[in-house]
Enzyme design. Structure first.
Site, mmCIF file in Angstrom:
data_model
loop_
_atom_site.group_PDB
_atom_site.id
_atom_site.type_symbol
_atom_site.label_atom_id
_atom_site.label_comp_id
_atom_site.label_asym_id
_atom_site.label_seq_id
_atom_site.Cartn_x
_atom_site.Cartn_y
_atom_site.Cartn_z
ATOM 1 N N GLU A 1 -5.066 1.837 2.586
ATOM 2 C CA GLU A 1 -5.124 0.669 3.469
ATOM 3 C C GLU A 1 -5.331 1.111 4.913
ATOM 4 O O GLU A 1 -6.049 0.478 5.665
ATOM 5 C CB GLU A 1 -3.811 -0.132 3.364
ATOM 6 C CG GLU A 1 -3.836 -1.472 4.095
ATOM 7 C CD GLU A 1 -3.461 -1.394 5.570
ATOM 8 O OE1 GLU A 1 -3.735 -2.349 6.295
ATOM 9 O OE2 GLU A 1 -2.906 -0.376 6.008
ATOM 10 N N GLU A 2 -4.696 2.228 5.286
ATOM 11 C CA GLU A 2 -4.641 2.583 6.706
ATOM 12 C C GLU A 2 -5.965 3.028 7.306
ATOM 13 O O GLU A 2 -6.262 2.699 8.440
ATOM 14 C CB GLU A 2 -3.590 3.688 6.939
ATOM 15 C CG GLU A 2 -2.160 3.272 6.634
ATOM 16 C CD GLU A 2 -1.617 2.218 7.595
ATOM 17 O OE1 GLU A 2 -2.371 1.760 8.462
ATOM 18 O OE2 GLU A 2 -0.438 1.858 7.455
ATOM 19 N N ASP B 1 5.974 0.857 7.106
ATOM 20 C CA ASP B 1 4.540 0.658 6.844
ATOM 21 C C ASP B 1 4.036 1.760 5.927
ATOM 22 O O ASP B 1 3.641 2.809 6.390
ATOM 23 C CB ASP B 1 3.763 0.637 8.162
ATOM 24 C CG ASP B 1 2.306 0.287 7.967
ATOM 25 O OD1 ASP B 1 1.935 -0.173 6.876
ATOM 26 O OD2 ASP B 1 1.526 0.506 8.920
ATOM 27 N N HIS C 1 0.819 -1.226 0.000
ATOM 28 C CA HIS C 1 0.000 0.000 0.000
ATOM 29 C C HIS C 1 0.845 1.265 0.000
ATOM 30 O O HIS C 1 1.831 1.379 0.721
ATOM 31 C CB HIS C 1 -1.069 -0.009 1.091
ATOM 32 C CG HIS C 1 -0.577 0.023 2.508
ATOM 33 N ND1 HIS C 1 -0.300 1.192 3.181
ATOM 34 C CD2 HIS C 1 -0.342 -0.968 3.411
ATOM 35 C CE1 HIS C 1 0.071 0.919 4.414
ATOM 36 N NE2 HIS C 1 0.060 -0.388 4.580
ATOM 37 N N ASP D 1 3.206 -6.240 3.401
ATOM 38 C CA ASP D 1 2.799 -5.201 4.358
ATOM 39 C C ASP D 1 3.181 -5.617 5.781
ATOM 40 O O ASP D 1 2.403 -5.464 6.706
ATOM 41 C CB ASP D 1 1.284 -4.938 4.238
ATOM 42 C CG ASP D 1 0.845 -3.741 5.070
ATOM 43 O OD1 ASP D 1 1.716 -2.944 5.479
ATOM 44 O OD2 ASP D 1 -0.365 -3.608 5.330
#
Ligand code: ZN
Length: 479
Positions: A332-333, A300, A288, A360
């Site tokens: 994604e977050e 991340d 991501h 990830d």
């Protein structure tokens, strides 16, 4: 340079255990034609290329230092989309942007808290940060008594006592594996307190180490109730509150300016290497592009982005049998709109996805390969990941844990896609995760290269091996 012809030289018996030979022979008899000699020269080019070419780390450096934080809806996220598409183009890989509408939450400039002065004691500043999705406090701040709980059940049991209070979710996370279970305190804790009429929520950071950095992350918002002031406390400050509460009532004053703006148009970046023999069959590798706003998002998921870019660059020279599709997901977050959007957009071809991988889990070295497929899937893959022995990551296991957040909609489809994970050393991942400390200096270039080698080879193996791994059973519909 013209592509080197692929070798079909079988691996030397001396390099194998007798037991793996027996397993390989058994598989040959079980699935006639499924076994084929490993393309050893391709293994040397892919694994060797990942381990020796610094391109992956260089690109991570561009993303981290050149663009920086990339929360959905931000200028950084938009820049990351353009940057990633440009990098695929540079490598000669066809790429397109697939539009997704993403949430645009902003932290604002104000976030602070303090333990209100008690007789004979000055106010004590707290190290905290708003959770993604949090609403604001009044500009002048919000002051309330703190009630400590350790679970959603304890919070619910507060009942009327929670009204007007700050509910404080404490816990004792020390290991990465506890993240899944404790995640609900951050994800659902605020809503549960809000339903009881609480004034705000503080959650101890979900972290495995702390130098007083709070770790943010998404909290759910109940559309009927609206955003609610919610913040993560550094572990040290959670300990402080706990100690003070042992001695008597404690009040906290909290200022947050976080708020939600209208959704913004963004995109998944989708690049593809068309298969030479079975182009209709797709192996997906994803990561991501978005990150939290507090730091560079190096582990991340900048590391995952670098792994995906480098996998595609290495595989472009190999022309594997099946199509390899890279998806750099957006959001994604704090919403998963990219993952959900991809599954929706490609609903008609989900059945043609023969496997999906997601990078990830940071930049740690690879340990093994996990498969969530039908019976025997990990065994079928095992002979094909032997080139990862040089990394000590050649074992495979069936595991329901294989998969990632962005690919989870594909795992839940009517014809679920087989999930394959390169399990990495993530023992220190949650020291940094979602905090201001997630910066490039935490990434060890050689470990990132090792992880890249494992992802690139596993992706190639899935795209090249004659057999397709059996799919998992569809999940029974929720009652
Ligand atoms: Zn991530």
């Amino acid at each position: 340079m013209p592509a080197t012809p692929r070798s079909r030289v079988p691996m030397r018996p001396a390099s194998l255990h007798a037991s793996s030979w027996a397993a390989a022979a058994l598989l040959c008899s079980l699935a006639a034609g499924a076994q084929e000699a490993l393309p050893e020269e391709a293994a040397a080019r892919i694994v060797g290329g990942a381990l020796t070419d610094p391109a992956g780390f260089q690109r991570l450096r561009e993303l981290c230092d050149g663009i920086g934080p990339r929360l959905s809806g931000s200028a950084g996220a938009a820049a990351a989309v353009a940057w990633a598409a440009e990098r695929f183009k540079q490598d000669g890989i066809p790429v397109k942007l697939e539009k997704v509408m993403v949430p645009h939450w902003v932290r604002g400039t104000l976030e602070k808290g303090e333990v209100v002065a008690r007789p004979g004691a000055a106010p004590l500043a707290l190290s905290l940060t708003a959770l993604g999705g949090s609403g604001p406090t009044p500009e002048t701040g919000l002051t309330a008594e703190v009630l400590e709980v350790r679970s959603l059940a304890e919070a619910k049991a507060l009942g009327e006592r929670a009204r007007g209070k700050i509910v404080f979710y404490n816990h004792d996370m020390t290991l990465a594996k506890e993240y899944g279970e404790l995640g609900e305190l951050r994800g659902r804790g605020p809503i549960e307190a809000q339903k009881l009429g609480a004034a705000a929520v503080l959650v101890r950071s979900l972290s495995t180490a702390s130098l007083r950095s709070p770790h943010t992350g998404m909290t759910r918002v109940d559309p009927a109730l609206g955003p609610f002031p919610s913040a993560a406390l550094a572990a040290e400050d959670a300990e402080l509150l706990h100690r003070l509460l042992e001695r008597g009532p404690v009040s906290v004053r909290l200022w947050l300016s976080a708020h939600q703006l209208p959704d913004v148009e963004s995109a998944n970046v989708v690049a593809e290497l068309r298969g030479r023999e079975r182009p209709e069959e797709i192996v997906l590798i994803g990561g991501h592009l978005d990150s939290w706003d507090l730091a560079q998002g190096a582990v991340d998921d900048g590391a995952g982005v670098a792994i995906v870019l480098e996998t595609m660059r290495l595989l472009a020279k190999e022309h594997p049998r099946r199509t390899v599709r890279a998806v750099l997901f957006m959001n994604e977050e704090n919403g998963l709109r990219g993952g959900e959007g991809y599954a929706l957009e490609h609903a008609a071809e989900v059945a043609k996805h023969v496997a999906a991988l997601e990078a990830d889990s940071g930049s740690g070295r690879p340990l093994s390969v996990q498969v969530h497929g039908g019976a025997g899937a990990a065994e079928l893959l095992r002979p094909w990941v032997r080139p990862l022995a040089i990394l000590g990551a050649e074992s495979t296991a069936d595991s329901p844990e294989a998969g990632g957040a962005d690919t989870s909609p594909l795992a839940r489809a009517a014809e679920p896609v087989t999930m394959v994970s390169v399990r990495q050393d993530a023992s220190r991942y949650f020291d940094l995760h979602h905090s201001a400390a997630d910066t490039l200096d935490k990434v060890k270039p050689f470990e990132l290269a090792q992880a890249t080698a494992a992802f690139a080879w596993t992706t190639f193996a899935l795209a090249e091996m004659p057999a397709v791994l059996p799919r998992p059973q569809p999940k029974p519909a929720a009652k």
